[in-house]
Design an enzyme around this catalytic site. Structure first.
Site, short mmCIF file in Angstrom:
data_model
loop_
_atom_site.label_atom_id
_atom_site.label_comp_id
_atom_site.label_asym_id
_atom_site.label_seq_id
_atom_site.Cartn_x
_atom_site.Cartn_y
_atom_site.Cartn_z
CE LYS A 156 37.78 36.99 40.85
NZ LYS A 156 37.88 38.38 40.46
CB SER A 231 41.16 38.38 38.56
OG SER A 231 40.05 39.13 39.22
CB SER A 255 38.81 41.63 38.31
OG SER A 255 40.09 42.00 38.38
#
Length: 592
Positions: A156, A231, A255
């Site tokens: 990420k 996310s 997330s």
């Protein structure tokens, strides 16, 4: 006398002249001041545009360099069977790499080519990590073979990787390259894995869509008109599309689990502080009420377990001594002992979509047929906890820190509806909360929570209330004598621009961040035409504006993934994974 009068007259003329001069000077100064402010704003705007363009140029350059490297490798290795490599599970791939049946180079370039291909449609990558080409040479020539030897992995965007930004989708964080790798990246490299790409996130990370003003919107690989979730949405999209076998996200409210649900893969949020967060950039530091955890995403549960086994090693415990040195307990993960499983279809705050409720019912039936005991369970006071402990905990400062990060920059359309109420002054939030109470109790409670916590003494009380709630919930589990919990997860994948309007709909996931419990998501089905028909009659629990929006958000989802969530008590990550594996295997058997 006449001379005195003349002198007075001249003095008055000078005073008048000076007043006019002062007025002119004041007007000029104001004009210059306004011009300076305007020039500063124009300069600031231009500076932000330049920052964003540099970030986009870096991404474009990395993608271009990677494409050239892939073409060159394919030209010199025309017989590489990329389709076969991409079809292997993580456990199969690692076995082939360990015994030399496959080379790290063939695997790396196969996944690099696939990533470059899927990114064109999904916009899931923020840049290729060009150092991975050098690391590949080191790994390929090394005799030391860790558990993830030769495996390309994605990370990420907020994971620190030396010389690369971790922007969190914020312009203010650009041009601040990391000085060193995060602890997890270091451990992955020591285990032989090759981090090769960073993946997209929503602006601020505190949103479960996946768009930001720098890199744009990531879309769902199953339906390009749907969001991939967030996310860790770039991770979810890339893995589901086959561009990565194993990826790493972070989870402060769902997330990791929400992209897994939306994209049809598996994801684990470990117990808070089971894995190191050193080098993971949050939107702001110091918030202690709701815990964030790094966690893996993959195609299957076995991959998550292998990943946790690799990470829970002496290297991590040495690099971050604040992490309890608890290795992965394979005996618990491989146990076949019948479980006593709590289950719920509805948490009393958010009525799940018909497809997600059906997913829980079908998995419950499969588990009972397999000899497990299923007992109804209801989480404690979710409505009050969501606002009083979770929302108020996230924004204890009345949203000040978040707004400071957003100051002066553009708001992404995904985030705009969520943050607009944050800009209201505290007195207005409280006034509107009072006025809304008879009309919209949930809206009133949300605005009150966004007002923050008034004093240090109040913050301490709030932290004590969180501790009390954790102990109360553990006691409730023990009273019910349950080992694990089966419950819904938000989904199916939303239509665009709804996540920011439905922050409260993450009650099923964010509760376990507050509790610090490990929780994972397993895909079990797909949305049917019958689910879509039943959705037409969806009313919700509260029958308010938010539930009308939720109905719109999940509509048009036929064929999209349906998932369930598996939860365990703190530090029982292996039991959580064992439960997830049980669900996955039973579902796969039922399909056959």
């Amino acid at each position: 006398m006449g001379g005195i009068m003349e002198n007075v007259k001249q003095f008055l003329q000078r005073v008048e002249l000076n007043n006019w001069t002062a007025a002119l000077l004041t007007a000029a100064a104001c004009g210059v001041g306004a011009l300076v402010v305007l020039v500063q704003k124009v300069y600031s705007h231009q500076e932000m545009q330049d920052k964003m363009q540099r970030a986009r140029n870096r991404r474009a350059h990395s993608l271009q360099r990677a494409e050239q490297a892939v073409l060159q490798y394919k030209k010199s290795h025309p017989v590489t069977d990329s389709a076969f490599i991409l079809s292997l599970s993580l456990s199969e791939l690692t076995k082939n790499l360990q015994d030399g049946s496959l080379s790290p180079e063939d695997v790396f370039y196969s996944y690099m080519e696939k990533t470059l291909d899927v990114n064109k449609d999904l916009n899931c990558c923020t840049g290729i990590l060009l150092e991975s080409f050098d690391q590949l040479k080191t790994v390929a020539s090394s005799n030391k073979r860790g558990l993830l030897y030769g495996v390309p992995v994605s990370i990420k965007e907020n994971y620190a990787y030396k010389n690369y930004d971790s922007s969190c989708g914020l312009i203010i964080n650009l041009d601040q390259p990391a000085q060193e790798d995060s602890v997890l990246v270091k451990v992955l490299k020591r285990q032989g894995a090759i981090p090769f790409v960073k993946t997209n996130i929503p602006q601020t990370l505190l949103n479960y869509d996946c768009g930001n003003p720098i890199y744009g919107q990531t879309v769902n690989p199953h339906n390009l008109q749907k969001t991939s979730g967030g996310s860790s949405g770039g991770e979810g999209a890339l893995i589901a599309a086959g561009g990565s076998l194993l990826g790493f996200g972070s989870d402060a409210g769902g997330s990791v689990r929400l992209p897994a649900s939306f994209c049809g893969i598996c994801g684990l949020k470990p117990t808070a502080r089971r894995l190191s967060s050193r080098g993971l950039r949050p939107i702001y530091r110091g918030q202690k009420s709701v815990s964030s955890s790094p966690g893996p995403l993959a195609r299957d549960v076995e991959s998550l377990a292998l990943c946790m086994q690799a990470l829970l090693c002496d290297d991590m415990f040495s690099l971050d001594p604040t992490i309890p040195p608890i290795p992965f307990n394979m005996q618990i993960y491989q146990s076949s002992k019948p479980l006593r499983i709590g289950y719920l279809e509805n948490d009393g705050h958010t009525q799940p979509s018909p497809s997600m409720a059906r997913g829980v019912r079908e998995v419950k039936a499969l588990l009972e047929q397999a000899g497990h005991t299923l007992v109804p369970y209801t989480p404690l006071r979710v409505n009050d906890i969501l606002t009083d402990l979770i929302i108020r905990g996230f924004f204890a400062d009345g949203t000040t820190s978040l707004l400071q990060k957003l100051k002066g920059g553009p708001l992404d359309p995904c985030l705009r509806p969520q943050v607009l109420p944050y800009y209201l002054p505290t007195w207005l939030k409280k006034t509107l909360s009072f006025l809304l109470k008879p009309l919209s109790p949930r809206g009133s409670a949300m605005l009150s929570a966004l007002s923050g916590i008034g004093s240090v003494a109040d913050l301490w009380k709030q932290h004590a209330a969180v501790e009390d709630y954790i102990q109360e919930t553990i006691a409730d589990w023990r009273r019910c004598n349950i080992d694990v919990l089966l419950c819904p997860v938000t989904g199916p994948a939303y239509n665009f621009l709804y996540c920011g309007k439905l922050f409260n709909a993450i009650s099923y996931t964010v509760l376990y961040n507050l509790l610090t419990f490990p929780a994972g998501v397993v895909t079990v089905s797909t949305v049917t035409a019958e689910d879509e028909e039943e959705l037409k009659h969806y009313k919700g629990i509260h029958q308010d504006h938010w539930e009308k929006l939720f109905k719109q958000a999940v509509s048009g989802a036929e064929g999209l993934p349906v998932a369930v969530q598996c939860v365990a008590l703190p530090w029982q990550d292996e039991l959580c994974l064992r439960f997830m594996k049980e669900v996955e295997q039973l579902v796969n058997q039922s399909k056959k």
